[in-house]
Design a protein around this motif. Structure first.
Motif, PDB file in Angstrom:
ATOM      1  N   MET A   1     -49.814  78.429 -34.245  1.00 45.03           N
ATOM      2  CA  MET A   1     -48.535  78.352 -33.537  1.00 45.03           C
ATOM      3  C   MET A   1     -48.253  79.697 -32.867  1.00 45.03           C
ATOM      4  O   MET A   1     -48.411  80.748 -33.479  1.00 45.03           O
ATOM      5  N   ILE A   2     -47.864  79.646 -31.598  1.00 41.90           N
ATOM      6  CA  ILE A   2     -47.524  80.849 -30.847  1.00 41.90           C
ATOM      7  C   ILE A   2     -46.032  81.144 -31.030  1.00 41.90           C
ATOM      8  O   ILE A   2     -45.187  80.281 -30.787  1.00 41.90           O
ATOM      9  N   LYS A   3     -45.726  82.353 -31.489  1.00 39.75           N
ATOM     10  CA  LYS A   3     -44.340  82.766 -31.701  1.00 39.75           C
ATOM     11  C   LYS A   3     -43.962  83.777 -30.624  1.00 39.75           C
ATOM     12  O   LYS A   3     -44.505  84.879 -30.582  1.00 39.75           O
ATOM     13  N   LYS A   4     -43.006  83.377 -29.760  1.00 36.35           N
ATOM     14  CA  LYS A   4     -42.653  84.226 -28.636  1.00 36.35           C
ATOM     15  C   LYS A   4     -41.794  85.418 -29.057  1.00 36.35           C
ATOM     16  O   LYS A   4     -41.939  86.514 -28.523  1.00 36.35           O
ATOM     17  N   ASN A   5     -40.882  85.207 -29.988  1.00 35.40           N
ATOM     18  CA  ASN A   5     -40.025  86.306 -30.454  1.00 35.40           C
ATOM     19  C   ASN A   5     -40.651  86.931 -31.700  1.00 35.40           C
ATOM     20  O   ASN A   5     -40.139  86.820 -32.815  1.00 35.40           O
ATOM     21  N   GLY A  25     -64.269  76.117 -38.267  1.00 39.75           N
ATOM     22  CA  GLY A  25     -65.087  74.996 -37.810  1.00 39.75           C
ATOM     23  C   GLY A  25     -64.323  73.942 -37.056  1.00 39.75           C
ATOM     24  O   GLY A  25     -64.874  72.886 -36.729  1.00 39.75           O
ATOM     25  N   GLU A  26     -63.045  74.207 -36.778  1.00 42.26           N
ATOM     26  CA  GLU A  26     -62.265  73.248 -35.993  1.00 42.26           C
ATOM     27  C   GLU A  26     -62.743  73.240 -34.540  1.00 42.26           C
ATOM     28  O   GLU A  26     -62.662  72.223 -33.857  1.00 42.26           O
ATOM     29  N   LEU A  27     -63.209  74.393 -34.077  1.00 43.08           N
ATOM     30  CA  LEU A  27     -63.873  74.503 -32.781  1.00 43.08           C
ATOM     31  C   LEU A  27     -65.319  74.888 -33.047  1.00 43.08           C
ATOM     32  O   LEU A  27     -65.579  75.867 -33.745  1.00 43.08           O
ATOM     33  N   LYS A  28     -66.247  74.125 -32.495  1.00 46.87           N
ATOM     34  CA  LYS A  28     -67.667  74.347 -32.753  1.00 46.87           C
ATOM     35  C   LYS A  28     -68.372  74.825 -31.483  1.00 46.87           C
ATOM     36  O   LYS A  28     -67.884  74.604 -30.370  1.00 46.87           O
ATOM     37  N   PRO A  29     -69.534  75.501 -31.655  1.00 48.25           N
ATOM     38  CA  PRO A  29     -70.285  75.962 -30.482  1.00 48.25           C
ATOM     39  C   PRO A  29     -70.526  74.834 -29.490  1.00 48.25           C
ATOM     40  O   PRO A  29     -70.948  73.741 -29.871  1.00 48.25           O
ATOM     41  N   GLY A  30     -70.203  75.088 -28.239  1.00 46.15           N
ATOM     42  CA  GLY A  30     -70.372  74.086 -27.194  1.00 46.15           C
ATOM     43  C   GLY A  30     -69.100  73.324 -26.864  1.00 46.15           C
ATOM     44  O   GLY A  30     -69.012  72.672 -25.813  1.00 46.15           O
ATOM     45  N   ASP A  31     -68.093  73.372 -27.759  1.00 47.94           N
ATOM     46  CA  ASP A  31     -66.829  72.694 -27.479  1.00 47.94           C
ATOM     47  C   ASP A  31     -66.130  73.364 -26.288  1.00 47.94           C
ATOM     48  O   ASP A  31     -66.152  74.590 -26.143  1.00 47.94           O
ATOM     49  N   SER A  32     -65.508  72.559 -25.466  1.00 52.96           N
ATOM     50  CA  SER A  32     -64.770  73.101 -24.328  1.00 52.96           C
ATOM     51  C   SER A  32     -63.321  73.355 -24.717  1.00 52.96           C
ATOM     52  O   SER A  32     -62.748  72.638 -25.536  1.00 52.96           O
ATOM     53  N   LEU A  33     -62.741  74.391 -24.131  1.00 50.99           N
ATOM     54  CA  LEU A  33     -61.337  74.709 -24.343  1.00 50.99           C
ATOM     55  C   LEU A  33     -60.506  74.145 -23.197  1.00 50.99           C
ATOM     56  O   LEU A  33     -61.026  73.915 -22.105  1.00 50.99           O
ATOM     57  N   PRO A  34     -59.220  73.928 -23.447  1.00 52.36           N
ATOM     58  CA  PRO A  34     -58.348  73.521 -22.344  1.00 52.36           C
ATOM     59  C   PRO A  34     -58.385  74.582 -21.246  1.00 52.36           C
ATOM     60  O   PRO A  34     -58.682  75.756 -21.504  1.00 52.36           O
ATOM     61  N   SER A  35     -58.085  74.184 -20.022  1.00 53.76           N
ATOM     62  CA  SER A  35     -58.028  75.147 -18.926  1.00 53.76           C
ATOM     63  C   SER A  35     -56.880  76.127 -19.181  1.00 53.76           C
ATOM     64  O   SER A  35     -55.988  75.874 -20.013  1.00 53.76           O
ATOM     65  N   GLU A  36     -56.909  77.248 -18.465  1.00 53.83           N
ATOM     66  CA  GLU A  36     -55.834  78.231 -18.608  1.00 53.83           C
ATOM     67  C   GLU A  36     -54.482  77.591 -18.286  1.00 53.83           C
ATOM     68  O   GLU A  36     -53.481  77.857 -18.966  1.00 53.83           O
ATOM     69  N   ARG A  37     -54.445  76.730 -17.267  1.00 55.43           N
ATOM     70  CA  ARG A  37     -53.198  76.074 -16.883  1.00 55.43           C
ATOM     71  C   ARG A  37     -52.713  75.136 -17.990  1.00 55.43           C
ATOM     72  O   ARG A  37     -51.528  75.155 -18.353  1.00 55.43           O
ATOM     73  N   GLU A  38     -53.627  74.340 -18.556  1.00 57.20           N
ATOM     74  CA  GLU A  38     -53.254  73.409 -19.623  1.00 57.20           C
ATOM     75  C   GLU A  38     -52.778  74.171 -20.857  1.00 57.20           C
ATOM     76  O   GLU A  38     -51.794  73.774 -21.508  1.00 57.20           O
ATOM     77  N   ALA A  40     -51.499  77.189 -20.945  1.00 50.77           N
ATOM     78  CA  ALA A  40     -50.211  77.819 -20.642  1.00 50.77           C
ATOM     79  C   ALA A  40     -49.071  76.811 -20.704  1.00 50.77           C
ATOM     80  O   ALA A  40     -47.988  77.097 -21.230  1.00 50.77           O
ATOM     81  N   GLU A  41     -49.296  75.605 -20.183  1.00 49.09           N
ATOM     82  CA  GLU A  41     -48.262  74.574 -20.203  1.00 49.09           C
ATOM     83  C   GLU A  41     -47.980  74.102 -21.619  1.00 49.09           C
ATOM     84  O   GLU A  41     -46.819  73.846 -21.981  1.00 49.09           O
ATOM     85  N   LYS A  42     -49.013  73.994 -22.438  1.00 43.66           N
ATOM     86  CA  LYS A  42     -48.833  73.531 -23.807  1.00 43.66           C
ATOM     87  C   LYS A  42     -47.930  74.458 -24.606  1.00 43.66           C
ATOM     88  O   LYS A  42     -47.068  74.008 -25.373  1.00 43.66           O
ATOM     89  N   TYR A  43     -48.123  75.773 -24.426  1.00 45.44           N
ATOM     90  CA  TYR A  43     -47.362  76.734 -25.223  1.00 45.44           C
ATOM     91  C   TYR A  43     -46.232  77.398 -24.430  1.00 45.44           C
ATOM     92  O   TYR A  43     -45.563  78.292 -24.943  1.00 45.44           O
ATOM     93  N   GLN A  44     -46.036  76.939 -23.170  1.00 46.49           N
ATOM     94  CA  GLN A  44     -44.964  77.475 -22.337  1.00 46.49           C
ATOM     95  C   GLN A  44     -45.053  78.993 -22.203  1.00 46.49           C
ATOM     96  O   GLN A  44     -44.097  79.736 -22.451  1.00 46.49           O
TER      97      GLN A  44
END
Length: 240
Positions: A1-5, A25-38, A40-44
């Motif tokens: 979780m991202i905490k802004k304050n 192990g929730e993210l494994k080698p070769g897994d793709s990450l969301p784009s920078e835009r996605e 940024a929008e997810k965490y505002q």
């Protein structure tokens, strides 16, 4: 979780979040990450902040970018400690990986003045020159060139070199390998390294020179290696 304050900068929270997901192990080698835009929008948060975090994770070897395709989880680096003298084969077995070698060159050559000095033999004396691609689970890790005095270590063959050189020296010839000195420096891959290590020309590599000695102080081996910097790291423990 991202905490802004929160006193910890947001970009650093992103780094910790992704590193934790990789280590669990929730993210494994070769897994793709969301784009920078996605992301940024997810965490505002701003895309610049996400880009800063992703760039740092790429630089630290956790992620890698493919032009036009996105950002992916990188293969994690193999860690080798520097407080003991072991062979590549022994290192990989200790990590539960399958060691392998692909011999690409093997011949006896006259020693140059530099090689002769390193091996404490006469100039133009016969030395084995062998080039091997060192593999871990069939993945190229290093390009290695060995020089060994043919008058000291007799009977070397391609078959022996393709197995374990140290095992042959110690178990068959009854020599005791005792210690070594290493020089490690950073560099970039040349054309040969790019070809054999399956990396881009100019990609970062670690160049290592190892001088190995027998128990009586006789130089037994000069090794010049180029390790993939994206797959290998070295660790040393120091005590005050």
């Amino acid at each position: 979780m991202i905490k802004k304050n929160f006193p910890i900068p947001i970009y650093y929270q992103i780094i910790e979040l992704i590193q934790e997901q990789i280590e669990k192990g929730e993210l494994k080698p070769g897994d793709s990450l969301p784009s920078e835009r996605e992301f940024a929008e997810k965490y505002q948060i701003s895309r610049m902040t996400v880009r800063q975090a992703f760039t740092q994770l790429v630089n630290n070897g956790y992620l890698h970018r493919l032009q036009g395709k996105g950002t992916f989880v990188a293969e994690q680096k193999i860690e080798q400690t520097l407080h003991g003298l072991t062979s590549f084969t022994e290192d990989m077995i200790a990590r539960g990986m399958e060691p392998g070698s692909e011999l690409i060159h093997f011949e006896i050559i006259p020693a140059t003045s530099q090689i002769a000095r390193q091996l404490a033999i006469k100039e133009y004396g016969p030395v084995y020159e062998m080039k091997r691609i060192r593999l871990a689970d069939d993945v190229p890790m290093a390009l290695e060139t060995n020089y060994i005095s043919a008058n000291l270590i007799k009977g070397l063959t391609e078959q022996i070199v393709n197995q374990s050189l140290y095992a042959y020296i110690e178990n068959q010839l009854n020599f005791r390998i005792d210690h070594a000195s290493q020089i490690i420096e950073s560099s970039v891959a040349n054309q040969m390294e790019s070809q054999h290590l399956h990396i881009q020309k100019g990609a970062p590599v670690m160049r290592i020179q190892r001088n190995t000695f027998l128990q009586n102080g006789t130089p037994v081996e000069l090794v010049k290696s180029s390790y993939r910097a994206d797959r290998y790291k070295f660790m040393i423990q120091m005590k005050r």
